[in-house]
Design an enzyme around this catalytic site. Structure first.
Site, PDB file in Angstrom:
ATOM      1  CG  HIS A 263      72.867  15.637  39.385  1.00  0.00           C
ATOM      2  ND1 HIS A 263      73.834  16.480  38.900  1.00  0.00           N
ATOM      3  CD2 HIS A 263      73.361  15.120  40.530  1.00  0.00           C
ATOM      4  CE1 HIS A 263      74.887  16.449  39.721  1.00  0.00           C
ATOM      5  NE2 HIS A 263      74.618  15.628  40.707  1.00  0.00           N
TER       6      HIS A 263
HETATM    7  C1  LIG Z   1      74.403   9.137  45.278  1.00  0.00           C
HETATM    8  C2  LIG Z   1      74.054  10.570  45.009  1.00  0.00           C
HETATM    9  C3  LIG Z   1      75.078  11.508  44.882  1.00  0.00           C
HETATM   10  C4  LIG Z   1      74.765  12.848  44.616  1.00  0.00           C
HETATM   11  N1  LIG Z   1      75.765  13.777  44.643  1.00  0.00           N
HETATM   12  C5  LIG Z   1      75.436  15.094  44.632  1.00  0.00           C
HETATM   13  C6  LIG Z   1      76.409  16.102  44.871  1.00  0.00           C
HETATM   14  O1  LIG Z   1      77.582  15.829  45.140  1.00  0.00           O
HETATM   15  N2  LIG Z   1      76.008  17.403  44.817  1.00  0.00           N
HETATM   16  C7  LIG Z   1      74.723  17.744  44.556  1.00  0.00           C
HETATM   17  O2  LIG Z   1      74.433  18.949  44.494  1.00  0.00           O
HETATM   18  N3  LIG Z   1      73.784  16.812  44.340  1.00  0.00           N
HETATM   19  C8  LIG Z   1      74.101  15.504  44.404  1.00  0.00           C
HETATM   20  N4  LIG Z   1      73.131  14.567  44.241  1.00  0.00           N
HETATM   21  C9  LIG Z   1      71.760  14.999  43.888  1.00  0.00           C
HETATM   22  C10 LIG Z   1      71.012  15.618  45.054  1.00  0.00           C
HETATM   23  O3  LIG Z   1      71.390  15.016  46.267  1.00  0.00           O
HETATM   24  C11 LIG Z   1      69.501  15.465  44.797  1.00  0.00           C
HETATM   25  O4  LIG Z   1      69.188  16.024  43.541  1.00  0.00           O
HETATM   26  C12 LIG Z   1      68.675  16.168  45.858  1.00  0.00           C
HETATM   27  O5  LIG Z   1      69.090  15.766  47.141  1.00  0.00           O
HETATM   28  C13 LIG Z   1      67.176  15.872  45.677  1.00  0.00           C
HETATM   29  O6  LIG Z   1      66.442  16.637  46.613  1.00  0.00           O
HETATM   30  P1  LIG Z   1      64.859  16.527  46.772  1.00  0.00           P
HETATM   31  O7  LIG Z   1      64.466  17.439  47.873  1.00  0.00           O
HETATM   32  O8  LIG Z   1      64.217  16.707  45.443  1.00  0.00           O
HETATM   33  O9  LIG Z   1      64.587  15.004  47.173  1.00  0.00           O
HETATM   34  P2  LIG Z   1      65.192  14.162  48.394  1.00  0.00           P
HETATM   35  O10 LIG Z   1      66.295  14.858  49.060  1.00  0.00           O
HETATM   36  O11 LIG Z   1      65.462  12.807  47.860  1.00  0.00           O
HETATM   37  O12 LIG Z   1      63.995  14.119  49.439  1.00  0.00           O
HETATM   38  C14 LIG Z   1      62.850  13.347  49.320  1.00  0.00           C
HETATM   39  C15 LIG Z   1      62.495  12.835  50.713  1.00  0.00           C
HETATM   40  O13 LIG Z   1      61.150  12.370  50.719  1.00  0.00           O
HETATM   41  C16 LIG Z   1      61.074  11.174  51.449  1.00  0.00           C
HETATM   42  N5  LIG Z   1      59.887  10.459  50.975  1.00  0.00           N
HETATM   43  C17 LIG Z   1      59.662   9.996  49.718  1.00  0.00           C
HETATM   44  N6  LIG Z   1      58.462   9.397  49.663  1.00  0.00           N
HETATM   45  C18 LIG Z   1      57.903   9.509  50.900  1.00  0.00           C
HETATM   46  C19 LIG Z   1      56.675   9.074  51.468  1.00  0.00           C
HETATM   47  N7  LIG Z   1      55.767   8.405  50.750  1.00  0.00           N
HETATM   48  N8  LIG Z   1      56.427   9.339  52.783  1.00  0.00           N
HETATM   49  C20 LIG Z   1      57.355  10.001  53.529  1.00  0.00           C
HETATM   50  N9  LIG Z   1      58.529  10.434  53.042  1.00  0.00           N
HETATM   51  C21 LIG Z   1      58.796  10.185  51.740  1.00  0.00           C
HETATM   52  C22 LIG Z   1      62.401  10.484  51.141  1.00  0.00           C
HETATM   53  O14 LIG Z   1      62.705   9.498  52.091  1.00  0.00           O
HETATM   54  C23 LIG Z   1      63.367  11.656  51.150  1.00  0.00           C
HETATM   55  O15 LIG Z   1      63.869  11.912  52.439  1.00  0.00           O
HETATM   56  C24 LIG Z   1      73.410  13.230  44.467  1.00  0.00           C
HETATM   57  C25 LIG Z   1      72.398  12.293  44.606  1.00  0.00           C
HETATM   58  C26 LIG Z   1      72.695  10.976  44.890  1.00  0.00           C
HETATM   59  C27 LIG Z   1      71.575   9.983  45.057  1.00  0.00           C
END
Ligand SMILES: Cc1cc2nc3c(=O)[nH]c(=O)nc-3n(C[C@H](O)[C@H](O)[C@H](O)COP(=O)(O)OP(=O)(O)OC[C@H]3O[C@@H](n4cnc5c(N)ncnc54)[C@H](O)[C@@H]3O)c2cc1C
Ligand SMILES: *[C@@H]1O[C@H](CO)[C@@H](O)[C@H](O)[C@H]1NC(C)=O
Ligand SMILES: *[C@@H]1O[C@H](CO)[C@@H](O)[C@H](O)[C@H]1NC(C)=O
Ligand SMILES: *[C@@H]1O[C@H](CO)[C@@H](O)[C@H](O)[C@H]1NC(C)=O
Ligand SMILES: *[C@@H]1O[C@H](CO)[C@@H](O)[C@H](O)[C@H]1NC(C)=O
Length: 554
Positions: free
Chosen positions: A492
């Site tokens: 997280h």
């Molecule tokens: C293994 C795991 C288990 C988890 N379990 C849970 C759970 O059960 N419940 C829960 O609520 N949360 C869970 N989490 C946490 C939650 O999934 C994350 O906190 C959340 O998805 C993050 O969202 P975000 O939008 O900040 O980033 P992300 O969803 O990571 O999105 C970022 C996106 O940007 C893209 N990107 C990055 N750099 C570039 C670039 N230079 N050019 C183009 N694209 C790019 C990436 O490929 C990605 O698709 C878990 C996380 C993980 C890794």
């Protein structure tokens, strides 16, 4: 001691096989043939023009980026650029059983889970696929606590917050079906005093509850990419295998006091060709690249601490000292046991929300063995055929400890160097101790007795995989040592571009025009037990706010 080690080894060896089998099962389901609507406007970026114009360019088709894009597309022309591919139809990504296999199958440049290791040596993961980390996570869904809404530095409109959560829930959130391990943990938490029982609810309330899941009743995963189905198809394009290298910033006049403006982005497609996506008048570039990706891209685009950027030879577009600072990760501690009978597979479904800043969750992973011969080959006693590993884990609220992110390279594909300084704030350690103590109480409950083995003398004991809890749960020295020694991550991690330091209350980058950040990098505290609900809500919420703001007469 020998047995736990062997079990660990075996876990690694058999996951491959287990998950292939799970994959075969899930692809046989009739439902998997129904293609989601959004695939119609998703294409490989190789097919995109070398230069094109949009109202909004969103970097990252992740957890927050997809609902944001769908919302803005109702009124404006939107481009989403995602560095990964499409997960839909890939059995490991689509099924609960594929969870660990996906995390283990890591490749520096291609795998949907990109591994990274913090300077503390903790192995972690970032999503690299449409849907982002919501496409590789454990699927547990729970709204933020009221502490988050009071302390995140944003003037939340709670009516719109609630509408946004509901918009997500009706599309991709399901009520999980509890089986033996999750039911026992629910009962054990209640016996251990994590009261009252709040039943099935998305709300963050003290006590024990069943939360939502983004896995449906067939065990199929739903992700934030599904929310793209809400988009207006004629207004949206989603490019996959599109790796953004830099946000283009321009000075709007010769006046040195003038703010720079984001005018577009440069990205690279799968065959290595460069493209420009530019924004039209009144448009914006929005970073939704996550807590590692967004600060990294800001730095690579020349927004960050001046001396640091100069050290890397990056031209400074805007001096912003806190980019990459205030980076947080919630440590995970807990225990794993092998129960005496085969158990079903489950990811997180139940959570105990204690009043002392610890959240207790559980999972169980099935490791079936085809034959006794296989067990012999792996030096396993045949009593461990079809072994399950059942886990109880604690996450601490906050955390208060924070670290930072630095570049390892000017190549965007290379992970930055991160450090979280776990437990550097003593409050985090206290919360960990209270969480572990609660896990100890759950282990002593009647409800978990059934999961013990009977030894030679008829005593019933848990068979641990990895270290058991300290014998004396009341000894703080031993408990603190245990917290430090057995810590891993619950994935997280957040921060790096936090509200008030890098972005304002409307998520606009301070000192730069037409550039916002909408993702987990803006958070200075983890929202409740699990963040994905709130990050999806954030995408929808900011999208609604932006539409409203632009339609308001000037
Ligand atoms: C293994 C795991 C288990 C988890 N379990 C849970 C759970 O059960 N419940 C829960 O609520 N949360 C869970 N989490 C946490 C939650 O999934 C994350 O906190 C959340 O998805 C993050 O969202 P975000 O939008 O900040 O980033 P992300 O969803 O990571 O999105 C970022 C996106 O940007 C893209 N990107 C990055 N750099 C570039 C670039 N230079 N050019 C183009 N694209 C790019 C990436 O490929 C990605 O698709 C878990 C996380 C993980 C890794
Ligand atoms: C993109 O290209 C890859 C191969 O490079 C292919 O496997 C995939 O199906 C394509 N995806 C889309 C959405 O066109
Ligand atoms: C939002 O929903 C929560 C429950 O999830 C409720 O307690 C709160 O009163 C709601 N707020 C508004 C403004 O609707
Ligand atoms: C293990 O599970 C498989 C199927 O999952 C089953 O065929 C086999 O009989 C089980 N073995 C034991 C010893 O329970
Ligand atoms: C707690 O544990 C430590 C380390 O094992 C030991 O030195 C100390 O005496 C214990 N304290 C109490 C009060 O038992």
């Amino acid at each position: 001691m020998a047995r736990p080690l062997k079990v660990c080894f075996l876990l690694h060896v058999v996951f491959f096989w287990v998950l292939l089998r799970a994959a075969a099962l899930s692809s046989a389901r009739p439902h998997s043939t129904q293609e989601p609507l959004y695939l119609k406007f998703v294409s490989n970026a190789t097919a995109f023009p070398m230069e094109d114009y949009y109202d909004y360019v969103i970097i990252g088709g992740g957890t927050a980026g997809c609902p944001l894009a769908a919302t803005l597309s109702q009124s404006y022309r939107v481009l989403v650029l995602e560095r990964g591919g499409v997960g839909y139809g890939k059995p490991n990504l689509m099924s609960q059983e594929g969870f660990i296999r996906t995390l283990m199958e890591v490749d520096t440049f291609r795998s949907p889970a990109q591994a990274f290791t913090s300077e503390e040596g903790v192995l972690n993961a970032r999503g690299r696929i449409l849907g982002g980390s919501s496409a590789i996570n454990a699927g547990f869904y729970s709204r933020a606590n009221s502490y988050f809404f009071r302390n995140s530095g944003v003037d939340w409109d709670l009516r719109i917050v609630n509408m946004s959560y509901a918009w997500i829930e009706k599309a991709i959130v399901f009520r999980p079906k509890l089986r033996s391990w999750q039911s026992a943990v629910r009962d054990g938490l209640l016996e251990a005093g994590v009261n009252p029982f709040n039943g099935f609810t998305f709300d963050h309330v003290a006590g024990t509850k069943i939360g939502g899941s983004t896995f449906d009743r067939f065990g199929r995963r739903h992700t934030s990419a599904d929310l793209l189905s809400y988009a207006k198809p004629s207004n949206i394009r989603v490019g996959v295998h599109a790796s953004v290298e830099r946000v283009l910033l321009a000075s709007t006049s010769a006046d040195p006091g003038q703010k720079p403006s984001a005018i577009g982005v440069v990205y690279r497609d799968k065959v290595g060709r460069y493209h420009h996506a530019m924004v039209r008048d009144h448009g914006e570039v929005i970073l939704s690249a996550g807590a590692i990706g967004s600060p990294q891209l800001l730095l690579l685009s020349g927004v960050g601490p001046r001396p640091y950027l100069s050290y890397w030879g990056i031209p400074v577009a805007h001096h912003l000292p806190f980019v990459g600072q205030f980076l947080y990760d919630n440590p995970r501690n807990g225990i794993s046991i092998v129960p005496p009978m085969p158990l079903e597979h489950s990811l997180i479904q139940v959570v105990g929300i204690t009043k002392s800043g610890a959240y207790i969750e559980a999972a169980s992973n099935v490791i079936p063995f085809a034959s006794p011969a296989r067990a012999v080959f792996l030096h396993m006693p045949s009593s461990l055929l079809n072994v399950t590993v059942a886990t109880l884990m604690g996450k601490i609220a906050g955390p208060l400890s924070h670290g930072s992110l630095r570049l390892a390279s000017t190549d965007v594909r290379i992970n930055p160097i991160v450090r979280f300084n776990y437990f550097s704030n003593p409050v985090d350690l206290e919360r960990c101790i209270s969480g572990i103590r609660k896990i100890g109480e759950v282990l002593r409950s009647q409800s978990l007795d059934y999961f013990k083995f009977r030894d030679w003398y008829g005593n019933r004991e848990f068979r641990h995989v990895g270290p058991p809890l300290p014998a004396d749960l009341s000894n703080n020295t031993q408990m603190a040592e245990h917290c430090r020694r057995t810590m891993t991550t619950i994935w997280h991690y957040h921060g790096g571009c936090v509200v008030g330091k890098v972005v304002d209350k409307e998520f606009r980058v301070l000192g730069v025009n037409a550039l916002r950040i909408v993702d987990g990098s803006t958070l200075n505290v983890s929202p409740g037990t699990n963040p994905q609900a709130t990050l999806m809500m954030l995408g929808r919420y900011v999208g609604l706010k932006m539409r409203r703001e632009r339609s308001r007469p000037k």
